[in-house]
Design a protein around this motif. Structure first.
Motif, PDB file in Angstrom:
ATOM      1  N   ARG A  84     -91.385 -38.976 -44.591  1.00  0.00           N
ATOM      2  CA  ARG A  84     -90.510 -38.489 -45.658  1.00  0.00           C
ATOM      3  C   ARG A  84     -91.218 -38.586 -47.009  1.00  0.00           C
ATOM      4  NH1 ARG A  84     -85.601 -42.262 -46.990  1.00  0.00           N
ATOM      5  NH2 ARG A  84     -87.300 -43.319 -48.086  1.00  0.00           N
ATOM      6  N   LEU A  85     -91.143 -37.507 -47.779  1.00  0.00           N
ATOM      7  CA  LEU A  85     -91.685 -37.492 -49.130  1.00  0.00           C
ATOM      8  C   LEU A  85     -90.574 -37.408 -50.170  1.00  0.00           C
ATOM      9  CD1 LEU A  85     -94.739 -35.073 -48.734  1.00  0.00           C
ATOM     10  CD2 LEU A  85     -94.734 -37.569 -48.667  1.00  0.00           C
ATOM     11  N   LEU A  86     -89.594 -36.541 -49.925  1.00  0.00           N
ATOM     12  CA  LEU A  86     -88.517 -36.335 -50.884  1.00  0.00           C
ATOM     13  C   LEU A  86     -87.260 -35.937 -50.133  1.00  0.00           C
ATOM     14  CD1 LEU A  86     -88.132 -36.260 -54.034  1.00  0.00           C
ATOM     15  CD2 LEU A  86     -88.423 -33.782 -53.867  1.00  0.00           C
ATOM     16  N   HIS A  87     -86.124 -36.526 -50.517  1.00  0.00           N
ATOM     17  CA  HIS A  87     -84.864 -36.253 -49.822  1.00  0.00           C
ATOM     18  C   HIS A  87     -83.719 -36.388 -50.803  1.00  0.00           C
ATOM     19  CE1 HIS A  87     -81.533 -37.609 -46.872  1.00  0.00           C
ATOM     20  NE2 HIS A  87     -81.670 -36.301 -46.783  1.00  0.00           N
ATOM     21  N   GLY A  88     -82.832 -35.420 -50.795  1.00  0.00           N
ATOM     22  CA  GLY A  88     -81.673 -35.497 -51.671  1.00  0.00           C
ATOM     23  C   GLY A  88     -80.769 -34.299 -51.504  1.00  0.00           C
ATOM     24  N   GLU A  89     -79.699 -34.289 -52.269  1.00  0.00           N
ATOM     25  CA  GLU A  89     -78.741 -33.192 -52.190  1.00  0.00           C
ATOM     26  C   GLU A  89     -79.256 -31.982 -52.952  1.00  0.00           C
ATOM     27  OE1 GLU A  89     -74.135 -32.363 -53.593  1.00  0.00           O
ATOM     28  OE2 GLU A  89     -74.699 -34.369 -52.869  1.00  0.00           O
ATOM     29  N   SER A  90     -79.018 -30.811 -52.392  1.00  0.00           N
ATOM     30  CA  SER A  90     -79.432 -29.579 -53.047  1.00  0.00           C
ATOM     31  C   SER A  90     -78.757 -29.444 -54.406  1.00  0.00           C
ATOM     32  CB  SER A  90     -79.071 -28.370 -52.173  1.00  0.00           C
ATOM     33  OG  SER A  90     -79.223 -27.162 -52.891  1.00  0.00           O
ATOM     34  N   PRO A  91     -79.502 -28.997 -55.410  1.00  0.00           N
ATOM     35  CA  PRO A  91     -78.898 -28.827 -56.732  1.00  0.00           C
ATOM     36  C   PRO A  91     -77.945 -27.636 -56.818  1.00  0.00           C
ATOM     37  CG  PRO A  91     -81.180 -28.111 -56.765  1.00  0.00           C
ATOM     38  CD  PRO A  91     -80.949 -28.730 -55.434  1.00  0.00           C
ATOM     39  N   ASP A  92     -77.790 -26.858 -55.726  1.00  0.00           N
ATOM     40  CA  ASP A  92     -76.909 -25.690 -55.784  1.00  0.00           C
ATOM     41  C   ASP A  92     -75.434 -26.051 -55.647  1.00  0.00           C
ATOM     42  OD1 ASP A  92     -76.524 -26.248 -53.095  1.00  0.00           O
ATOM     43  OD2 ASP A  92     -77.556 -24.457 -52.368  1.00  0.00           O
ATOM     44  N   GLY A  93     -75.128 -27.338 -55.409  1.00  0.00           N
ATOM     45  CA  GLY A  93     -73.741 -27.781 -55.362  1.00  0.00           C
ATOM     46  C   GLY A  93     -73.014 -27.525 -54.060  1.00  0.00           C
ATOM     47  N   THR A  94     -73.723 -27.078 -53.026  1.00  0.00           N
ATOM     48  CA  THR A  94     -73.072 -26.786 -51.746  1.00  0.00           C
ATOM     49  C   THR A  94     -72.931 -28.022 -50.863  1.00  0.00           C
ATOM     50  OG1 THR A  94     -75.192 -26.224 -50.707  1.00  0.00           O
ATOM     51  CG2 THR A  94     -73.965 -24.440 -51.770  1.00  0.00           C
ATOM     52  N   GLY A  95     -73.560 -29.123 -51.239  1.00  0.00           N
ATOM     53  CA  GLY A  95     -73.512 -30.333 -50.417  1.00  0.00           C
ATOM     54  C   GLY A  95     -74.590 -30.386 -49.359  1.00  0.00           C
ATOM     55  N   THR A  96     -75.436 -29.359 -49.288  1.00  0.00           N
ATOM     56  CA  THR A  96     -76.547 -29.346 -48.336  1.00  0.00           C
ATOM     57  C   THR A  96     -77.634 -30.320 -48.783  1.00  0.00           C
ATOM     58  OG1 THR A  96     -76.135 -27.019 -47.829  1.00  0.00           O
ATOM     59  CG2 THR A  96     -78.299 -27.885 -47.246  1.00  0.00           C
ATOM     60  N   SER A  97     -78.243 -31.004 -47.834  1.00  0.00           N
ATOM     61  CA  SER A  97     -79.374 -31.877 -48.131  1.00  0.00           C
ATOM     62  C   SER A  97     -80.674 -31.093 -48.016  1.00  0.00           C
ATOM     63  CB  SER A  97     -79.416 -33.065 -47.165  1.00  0.00           C
ATOM     64  OG  SER A  97     -78.325 -33.926 -47.365  1.00  0.00           O
ATOM     65  N   VAL A  98     -81.665 -31.517 -48.780  1.00  0.00           N
ATOM     66  CA  VAL A  98     -83.003 -30.938 -48.719  1.00  0.00           C
ATOM     67  C   VAL A  98     -83.978 -32.065 -48.412  1.00  0.00           C
ATOM     68  CG1 VAL A  98     -84.789 -29.642 -49.934  1.00  0.00           C
ATOM     69  CG2 VAL A  98     -82.371 -29.164 -50.405  1.00  0.00           C
ATOM     70  N   LEU A  99     -84.855 -31.822 -47.449  1.00  0.00           N
ATOM     71  CA  LEU A  99     -85.785 -32.848 -46.984  1.00  0.00           C
ATOM     72  C   LEU A  99     -87.191 -32.276 -46.958  1.00  0.00           C
ATOM     73  CD1 LEU A  99     -86.393 -35.626 -45.634  1.00  0.00           C
ATOM     74  CD2 LEU A  99     -85.753 -34.578 -43.449  1.00  0.00           C
ATOM     75  N   LEU A 100     -88.099 -32.938 -47.656  1.00  0.00           N
ATOM     76  CA  LEU A 100     -89.511 -32.567 -47.651  1.00  0.00           C
ATOM     77  C   LEU A 100     -90.306 -33.679 -46.989  1.00  0.00           C
ATOM     78  CD1 LEU A 100     -91.890 -30.727 -48.621  1.00  0.00           C
ATOM     79  CD2 LEU A 100     -91.938 -32.131 -50.691  1.00  0.00           C
ATOM     80  N   GLY A 101     -91.161 -33.306 -46.058  1.00  0.00           N
ATOM     81  CA  GLY A 101     -91.989 -34.292 -45.380  1.00  0.00           C
ATOM     82  C   GLY A 101     -93.372 -33.749 -45.099  1.00  0.00           C
ATOM     83  N   THR A 102     -94.222 -34.612 -44.580  1.00  0.00           N
ATOM     84  CA  THR A 102     -95.555 -34.205 -44.154  1.00  0.00           C
ATOM     85  C   THR A 102     -95.746 -34.690 -42.719  1.00  0.00           C
ATOM     86  OG1 THR A 102     -97.925 -34.375 -44.620  1.00  0.00           O
ATOM     87  CG2 THR A 102     -96.579 -36.271 -45.233  1.00  0.00           C
ATOM     88  N   PRO A 103     -96.099 -33.799 -41.794  1.00  0.00           N
ATOM     89  CA  PRO A 103     -96.040 -34.132 -40.371  1.00  0.00           C
ATOM     90  C   PRO A 103     -97.189 -35.000 -39.866  1.00  0.00           C
ATOM     91  CG  PRO A 103     -96.749 -31.872 -40.673  1.00  0.00           C
ATOM     92  CD  PRO A 103     -96.433 -32.391 -42.031  1.00  0.00           C
ATOM     93  N   LEU A 104     -96.831 -35.940 -38.956  1.00  0.00           N
ATOM     94  CA  LEU A 104     -97.853 -36.560 -38.126  1.00  0.00           C
ATOM     95  C   LEU A 104     -98.297 -35.567 -37.062  1.00  0.00           C
ATOM     96  CD1 LEU A 104     -96.489 -39.140 -39.428  1.00  0.00           C
ATOM     97  CD2 LEU A 104     -97.155 -40.340 -37.332  1.00  0.00           C
ATOM     98  N   TYR A 105     -97.302 -34.863 -36.510  1.00  0.00           N
ATOM     99  CA  TYR A 105     -97.627 -33.808 -35.563  1.00  0.00           C
ATOM    100  C   TYR A 105     -96.527 -32.764 -35.581  1.00  0.00           C
ATOM    101  CZ  TYR A 105     -94.087 -35.006 -32.036  1.00  0.00           C
ATOM    102  OH  TYR A 105     -92.899 -35.228 -31.385  1.00  0.00           O
TER     103      TYR A 105
END
Length: 220
Positions: free
Chosen positions: A194-215
């Motif tokens: 995990r690099l960054l995780h939080g609620e989308s700024p668009d107000g829909t309640g969707t989460s956004v997750l950015l990561g970098t893969p091991l595989y």
């Protein structure tokens, strides 16, 4: 039987984590035999079984599954596992540091994975051939303060509820980048940091997750 085809393995992350998990992993047994003849000396070295990249990766993933902070896409820990439809390919800006990018979503979470093209097996779909704008990726990386060699950079995790303006802008860029992907979708299984995780700024309640893969592996 469902088969997995590895398309990405980050040797740099595996090489960093494996000695911490099992310092003795990969110790070699060597036997040296010298045969001296009157004018000839022969030397034979016998090594143990090779520790190939998949074996090493499996040792790390097994440890994270049994003992590490391994969550899911919708509830990530420091690491997260997932299996979902994703679009992926390479943004070929600089051949020496090109970025491979995976994007997909669940009902609740938009997920993006980025890493170095040098860890990809075989052919990578090209961004320009599928109408994906490189400028969006550049702005996303600039906003996160990450170079295109993403998997080698461990930025500080942003904790839910403690996101500043830059973090929220970065989450928005990630979400828009995923929405613009036009590569063919495939079933992809992965474990990522995990690099960054939080609620989308668009107000829909969707989460956004950015990561970098091991595989990452394409699954039948």
């Amino acid at each position: 039987m469902s088969l997995s085809y590895y398309v990405y393995i980050s040797d740099s992350k595996v090489d960093m984590l494996l000695p911490q998990i099992d310092p003795g992993f990969g110790a070699k047994r060597q036997t040296e035999v010298g045969v001296n003849l009157s004018v000839l000396s022969a030397k034979r070295t016998t090594d143990g079984p090779p520790n190939d990249r998949i074996t090493r990766l499996e040792a790390v993933v097994r440890y994270l599954r049994d003992h590490g902070d391994l969550g899911t896409v919708d509830a990530p820990g420091q690491y997260f596992w997932g299996s979902l439809r994703m679009r992926w390919g390479s943004f070929r800006d600089d051949p020496a540091s090109s970025l491979v990018f995976f994007g997909g979503r669940t009902e609740d979470t938009v997920v993006a994975l980025g890493g170095s093209n040098r860890h990809v097996f075989d052919h990578v779909p090209d961004a320009e051939a599928h109408g994906v704008g490189r400028s969006m990726m550049s702005s996303m990386l600039d906003g996160l303060g990450i170079t295109s060699d993403l998997e080698d950079e461990y930025v500080a995790d942003a904790v839910d509820g403690d996101l500043d303006r830059v973090d929220r802008a970065a989450l928005g860029r990630v979400e828009r980048a995923v929405a613009r992907l036009r590569w063919p979708a495939q079933n992809v299984e992965f474990v990522a940091k995990r690099l960054l995780h939080g609620e989308s700024p668009d107000g829909t309640g969707t989460s956004v997750l950015l990561g970098t893969p091991l595989y990452a592996a394409v699954v039948d």
